[in-house]
Scaffold this motif. Structure first.
Motif, PDB file in Angstrom:
ATOM      1  N   VAL A   5      31.955  -5.279 -39.266  1.00  0.00           N
ATOM      2  CA  VAL A   5      33.058  -5.978 -39.087  1.00  0.00           C
ATOM      3  C   VAL A   5      32.792  -7.326 -38.473  1.00  0.00           C
ATOM      4  O   VAL A   5      31.812  -7.168 -37.326  1.00  0.00           O
ATOM      5  CB  VAL A   5      34.363  -5.396 -38.240  1.00  0.00           C
ATOM      6  CG1 VAL A   5      35.387  -6.319 -37.861  1.00  0.00           C
ATOM      7  CG2 VAL A   5      34.707  -4.118 -39.089  1.00  0.00           C
ATOM      8  N   GLY A   6      33.185  -8.362 -38.850  1.00  0.00           N
ATOM      9  CA  GLY A   6      32.940  -9.519 -38.325  1.00  0.00           C
ATOM     10  C   GLY A   6      33.872 -10.108 -37.365  1.00  0.00           C
ATOM     11  O   GLY A   6      35.133  -9.985 -37.725  1.00  0.00           O
ATOM     12  N   VAL A   7      33.585 -10.866 -36.197  1.00  0.00           N
ATOM     13  CA  VAL A   7      34.450 -11.302 -35.434  1.00  0.00           C
ATOM     14  C   VAL A   7      34.087 -12.658 -34.681  1.00  0.00           C
ATOM     15  O   VAL A   7      32.936 -12.754 -34.458  1.00  0.00           O
ATOM     16  CB  VAL A   7      34.466 -10.148 -34.004  1.00  0.00           C
ATOM     17  CG1 VAL A   7      35.466 -10.711 -32.978  1.00  0.00           C
ATOM     18  CG2 VAL A   7      35.321  -8.872 -34.523  1.00  0.00           C
ATOM     19  N   ARG A   8      35.007 -13.488 -34.584  1.00  0.00           N
ATOM     20  CA  ARG A   8      34.732 -14.762 -33.748  1.00  0.00           C
ATOM     21  C   ARG A   8      35.535 -14.793 -32.581  1.00  0.00           C
ATOM     22  O   ARG A   8      36.796 -14.717 -32.661  1.00  0.00           O
ATOM     23  CB  ARG A   8      34.988 -15.824 -34.664  1.00  0.00           C
ATOM     24  CG  ARG A   8      34.727 -17.247 -33.816  1.00  0.00           C
ATOM     25  CD  ARG A   8      34.945 -18.508 -34.750  1.00  0.00           C
ATOM     26  NE  ARG A   8      36.165 -18.769 -35.120  1.00  0.00           N
ATOM     27  CZ  ARG A   8      37.228 -19.211 -34.227  1.00  0.00           C
ATOM     28  NH1 ARG A   8      37.038 -19.588 -33.045  1.00  0.00           N
ATOM     29  NH2 ARG A   8      38.604 -19.381 -34.696  1.00  0.00           N
ATOM     30  N   LYS A   9      34.959 -15.087 -31.387  1.00  0.00           N
ATOM     31  CA  LYS A   9      35.596 -15.184 -30.059  1.00  0.00           C
ATOM     32  C   LYS A   9      35.173 -16.450 -29.489  1.00  0.00           C
ATOM     33  O   LYS A   9      33.802 -16.313 -29.012  1.00  0.00           O
ATOM     34  CB  LYS A   9      35.419 -13.886 -29.264  1.00  0.00           C
ATOM     35  CG  LYS A   9      36.285 -14.028 -28.017  1.00  0.00           C
ATOM     36  CD  LYS A   9      37.559 -13.820 -28.088  1.00  0.00           C
ATOM     37  CE  LYS A   9      38.325 -13.728 -26.710  1.00  0.00           C
ATOM     38  NZ  LYS A   9      39.762 -13.747 -26.954  1.00  0.00           N
ATOM     39  N   GLY A  10      35.957 -17.472 -29.276  1.00  0.00           N
ATOM     40  CA  GLY A  10      35.310 -18.761 -28.693  1.00  0.00           C
ATOM     41  C   GLY A  10      34.062 -19.251 -29.648  1.00  0.00           C
ATOM     42  O   GLY A  10      34.489 -19.338 -30.904  1.00  0.00           O
ATOM     43  N   GLY A  11      33.163 -19.510 -28.859  1.00  0.00           N
ATOM     44  CA  GLY A  11      31.933 -19.903 -29.915  1.00  0.00           C
ATOM     45  C   GLY A  11      31.032 -19.001 -30.276  1.00  0.00           C
ATOM     46  O   GLY A  11      29.929 -19.179 -30.891  1.00  0.00           O
ATOM     47  N   LEU A  12      31.271 -17.813 -30.071  1.00  0.00           N
ATOM     48  CA  LEU A  12      30.563 -16.594 -30.414  1.00  0.00           C
ATOM     49  C   LEU A  12      30.871 -15.934 -31.611  1.00  0.00           C
ATOM     50  O   LEU A  12      32.142 -15.833 -31.864  1.00  0.00           O
ATOM     51  CB  LEU A  12      30.583 -15.670 -29.538  1.00  0.00           C
ATOM     52  CG  LEU A  12      29.419 -15.584 -28.060  1.00  0.00           C
ATOM     53  CD1 LEU A  12      29.701 -14.581 -27.296  1.00  0.00           C
ATOM     54  CD2 LEU A  12      27.960 -15.936 -28.631  1.00  0.00           C
ATOM     55  N   LEU A  13      29.901 -15.447 -32.641  1.00  0.00           N
ATOM     56  CA  LEU A  13      29.935 -14.537 -33.755  1.00  0.00           C
ATOM     57  C   LEU A  13      29.470 -13.372 -33.548  1.00  0.00           C
ATOM     58  O   LEU A  13      28.274 -13.171 -33.195  1.00  0.00           O
ATOM     59  CB  LEU A  13      29.514 -15.255 -35.084  1.00  0.00           C
ATOM     60  CG  LEU A  13      30.075 -16.700 -35.361  1.00  0.00           C
ATOM     61  CD1 LEU A  13      29.156 -17.352 -36.596  1.00  0.00           C
ATOM     62  CD2 LEU A  13      31.388 -16.708 -35.691  1.00  0.00           C
ATOM     63  N   LEU A  14      30.157 -12.439 -33.659  1.00  0.00           N
ATOM     64  CA  LEU A  14      29.837 -11.115 -33.357  1.00  0.00           C
ATOM     65  C   LEU A  14      29.889 -10.369 -34.731  1.00  0.00           C
ATOM     66  O   LEU A  14      31.013 -10.050 -35.293  1.00  0.00           O
ATOM     67  CB  LEU A  14      30.810 -10.355 -32.229  1.00  0.00           C
ATOM     68  CG  LEU A  14      30.715 -11.193 -30.895  1.00  0.00           C
ATOM     69  CD1 LEU A  14      31.914 -11.867 -31.088  1.00  0.00           C
ATOM     70  CD2 LEU A  14      30.724 -10.136 -29.855  1.00  0.00           C
ATOM     71  N   GLU A  15      28.730  -9.481 -34.970  1.00  0.00           N
ATOM     72  CA  GLU A  15      28.941  -8.291 -36.165  1.00  0.00           C
ATOM     73  C   GLU A  15      28.826  -7.223 -35.319  1.00  0.00           C
ATOM     74  O   GLU A  15      28.158  -6.642 -34.809  1.00  0.00           O
ATOM     75  CB  GLU A  15      27.918  -8.625 -37.180  1.00  0.00           C
ATOM     76  CG  GLU A  15      27.838 -10.041 -37.769  1.00  0.00           C
ATOM     77  CD  GLU A  15      27.113  -9.877 -39.041  1.00  0.00           C
ATOM     78  OE1 GLU A  15      26.092  -9.010 -39.042  1.00  0.00           O
ATOM     79  OE2 GLU A  15      27.368 -10.654 -40.177  1.00  0.00           O
ATOM     80  N   ILE A  16      29.973  -6.313 -35.509  1.00  0.00           N
ATOM     81  CA  ILE A  16      30.050  -4.830 -35.054  1.00  0.00           C
ATOM     82  C   ILE A  16      29.764  -4.015 -36.182  1.00  0.00           C
ATOM     83  O   ILE A  16      30.676  -3.896 -37.024  1.00  0.00           O
ATOM     84  CB  ILE A  16      31.485  -4.811 -34.396  1.00  0.00           C
ATOM     85  CG1 ILE A  16      31.749  -5.892 -33.376  1.00  0.00           C
ATOM     86  CG2 ILE A  16      31.450  -3.559 -33.455  1.00  0.00           C
ATOM     87  CD1 ILE A  16      33.278  -5.957 -32.930  1.00  0.00           C
ATOM     88  N   THR A  17      28.697  -3.171 -36.043  1.00  0.00           N
ATOM     89  CA  THR A  17      28.693  -2.152 -36.889  1.00  0.00           C
ATOM     90  C   THR A  17      28.679  -0.890 -36.536  1.00  0.00           C
ATOM     91  O   THR A  17      27.900  -0.343 -35.408  1.00  0.00           O
ATOM     92  CB  THR A  17      27.064  -2.590 -37.506  1.00  0.00           C
ATOM     93  OG1 THR A  17      27.124  -4.014 -38.081  1.00  0.00           O
ATOM     94  CG2 THR A  17      26.664  -1.341 -38.747  1.00  0.00           C
ATOM     95  N   THR A  18      29.290   0.005 -37.314  1.00  0.00           N
ATOM     96  CA  THR A  18      29.336   1.674 -36.778  1.00  0.00           C
ATOM     97  C   THR A  18      28.074   1.984 -36.929  1.00  0.00           C
ATOM     98  O   THR A  18      27.086   1.906 -37.819  1.00  0.00           O
ATOM     99  CB  THR A  18      30.162   2.170 -37.631  1.00  0.00           C
ATOM    100  OG1 THR A  18      31.728   1.676 -37.832  1.00  0.00           O
ATOM    101  CG2 THR A  18      30.564   3.858 -37.442  1.00  0.00           C
ATOM    102  N   TYR A  19      27.724   3.092 -35.909  1.00  0.00           N
ATOM    103  CA  TYR A  19      26.361   3.766 -35.954  1.00  0.00           C
ATOM    104  C   TYR A  19      26.030   4.362 -37.295  1.00  0.00           C
ATOM    105  O   TYR A  19      26.768   4.940 -38.024  1.00  0.00           O
ATOM    106  CB  TYR A  19      26.486   4.846 -34.994  1.00  0.00           C
ATOM    107  CG  TYR A  19      26.580   4.762 -33.453  1.00  0.00           C
ATOM    108  CD1 TYR A  19      26.131   3.593 -33.052  1.00  0.00           C
ATOM    109  CD2 TYR A  19      27.109   5.593 -32.748  1.00  0.00           C
ATOM    110  CE1 TYR A  19      26.388   3.169 -31.516  1.00  0.00           C
ATOM    111  CE2 TYR A  19      27.026   5.544 -31.317  1.00  0.00           C
ATOM    112  CZ  TYR A  19      26.740   4.245 -30.797  1.00  0.00           C
ATOM    113  OH  TYR A  19      27.023   4.008 -29.584  1.00  0.00           O
TER     114      TYR A  19
END
Length: 486
Positions: free
Chosen positions: A97-111
């Protein structure tokens, strides 16, 4: 895997970082820590993982973070929905799941763990519940480190495979048996060469031997994934290192077969052991001429500029070897290879054009070209002129300093002539002095193929004679039309 093994740090010096772990934790974005608090409150684990941890130690932390969690993708969406500025699910089928928060891009992947069916090009994704198992399926030990979020104490740094020690030693090694890792995802073999090119790392001997044994397995990986790795490799800080690993391991024979074939060819000037070595030097010299970061098109053109030599090799009297028209054959080969690797059409066209033009300068001699020939050189290069300048200069690898200096001065002279003509005539915008509408009016004809032929005649005349004025151009056009029976 036991918790004690999972949380053990890397060995002491020299692997221990110069900066204490707690100071390194403070370099991690507060946003990542904030999200870790949210996941913990919802009963889930969250950890910074892989390249994002590696890059913190290397001082290369950026705005893209990789995170991993025991929460399933649908649960991740629930947790981040009200927190994130935006969310995207393009990778959700693979657990991301991709997420943007402020100037950060985060990719959160399930184990997870990935494995390839021997006959499939797509990985099979299986979710897990354990961070240790997730790390065990990572490509290399330097990417199998994690930091549990929110990071509060040294035990939150997770390094079960000695990735920190490998980072200090600048070596790439798989977390488990390399055969298992490469069988799970054969692209990892190519990724090893890419990391070597980007980070200047070497591959430990057992891992490299596994690549040599399993190189053929790369053929089940899609062209798009292979292209992405090769593109990152050639744009890395040390592309020669990565390319050498590709050739020496046998991988290049499957993903870029034109490159190892150059090892068999002696160049026509006998300057080098082989054309392969010459090519690597040209690439390095082209990189040295870059002005603002990696130039994708220039680097690929430098790498492929001589790939037509094996097909055009001829033995001449006196023991010499020639490669006549290898630039034309090479341009066709470059176009075919890059197209098969699914490069964008504009990149394919630009690289092929540079390969085709890279020998044009050698007809310049000591300045014998007329202004007409210089105009054609500029027109044929078009928007690639600056890159053609760089590629032509990089292609001089003679060890004879006097000859190298003479070539450099000659090209200086050509560039000076181009600059003078450009100032006088706006070479980059060369057009006939009469446009299509004027051609139709003068000849009393309507739209059609004759207009195109007349336009080409006027363009050739413009290139040959420069600006002659509209009256003279009209007179020449009428004479041409009469000669054509119009």
């Amino acid at each position: 895997m036991s918790e004690s093994n999972l949380t053990r740090s890397a060995p002491e010096s020299p692997a221990r970082p110069a900066v204490p772990l707690m100071d390194l934790f403070r370099r991690i974005s507060p946003i990542a820590g904030e999200l870790g608090e949210i996941f913990a409150a919802k009963g889930h684990e969250l950890a910074l993982v892989g390249g994002s941890v590696r890059d913190v130690f290397l001082g290369r932390a950026g705005n893209d973070l990789d995170l991993t969690t025991d929460a399933r993708p649908e649960r991740v969406l629930e947790i981040v929905r009200d927190w994130a500025d935006s969310v995207w699910t393009i990778g959700i089928d693979f657990g991301t799941v991709g997420v943007r928060k402020g100037g950060l891009l985060l990719e959160i992947t399930t184990y997870r763990s990935e494995a390839y069916d021997p006959k499939s090009r797509k990985p099979e994704v299986a979710y897990g519940d354990d961070l240790g198992e997730d790390l065990s399926r990572r490509d290399f030990a330097v990417n199998a480190m994690a930091v549990r979020l929110p990071a509060r104490e040294p035990a939150d740094f997770v390094d079960p495979y000695g990735g920190l020690a490998d980072l200090a030693a600048k070596v790439l090694r798989t977390p488990g048996p390399p055969e298992r890792s490469f069988d799970d995802d054969p692209l990892r073999m190519l990724r090893a060469a890419r990391f070597a090119a980007q980070l200047g790392f070497s591959i430990d001997p057992p891992t490299f031997e596994a690549v040599k044994r399993m190189a053929e397995r790369i053929e089940i990986v899609s062209a798009e994934r292979i292209q992405a790795e090769l593109d990152k490799l050639i744009q890395g800080a040390h592309p020669r290192r990565g390319l050498t690993l590709l050739v020496d391991s046998g991988l290049a024979a499957h993903v870029l077969p034109e490159l190892p074939k150059l090892r068999l060819e002696i160049d026509e000037h006998h300057r080098h052991k082989d054309v392969y070595e010459h090519t690597l030097i040209v690439l390095e010299q082209a990189i040295a001429l870059e002005e603002s970061g990696p130039d994708r098109v220039l680097r690929w053109a430098a790498l492929l500029h001589d790939i037509g030599k094996p097909k055009t090799r001829r033995h001449e009297p006196g023991g010499r070897v020639s490669f006549h028209h290898h630039e034309v054959v090479g341009a066709q080969m470059a176009k075919k290879r890059l197209s098969e690797l699914k490069f964008p059409k504009d990149v394919v066209a630009d690289v092929a054009r540079l390969v085709e033009l890279h020998l044009r300068f050698h007809g310049y001699g000591t300045g014998e070209w007329t202004d007409s020939a210089v105009r054609r050189y500029v027109r044929d290069a078009g928007h690639l002129l600056d890159r053609l300048h760089k590629l032509t200069r990089a292609d001089c690898t003679t060890r004879n300093k006097r000859k190298a200096l003479a070539l450099s001065r000659t090209y200086d002279h050509l560039e000076e002539r181009i600059a003078r003509l450009a100032e006088e005539e706006e070479l980059a915008k060369i057009r006939p002095e009469l446009d299509g509408n004027e051609i139709q009016r003068i000849l009393g004809i309507g739209p059609g193929p004759v207009v195109g032929k007349a336009y080409k005649f006027l363009l050739d005349m413009r290139l040959d004679k420069g600006l002659i004025g509209k009256d003279a151009a009209e007179e020449a056009l009428r004479a041409w039309a009469e000669s054509q029976g119009l």
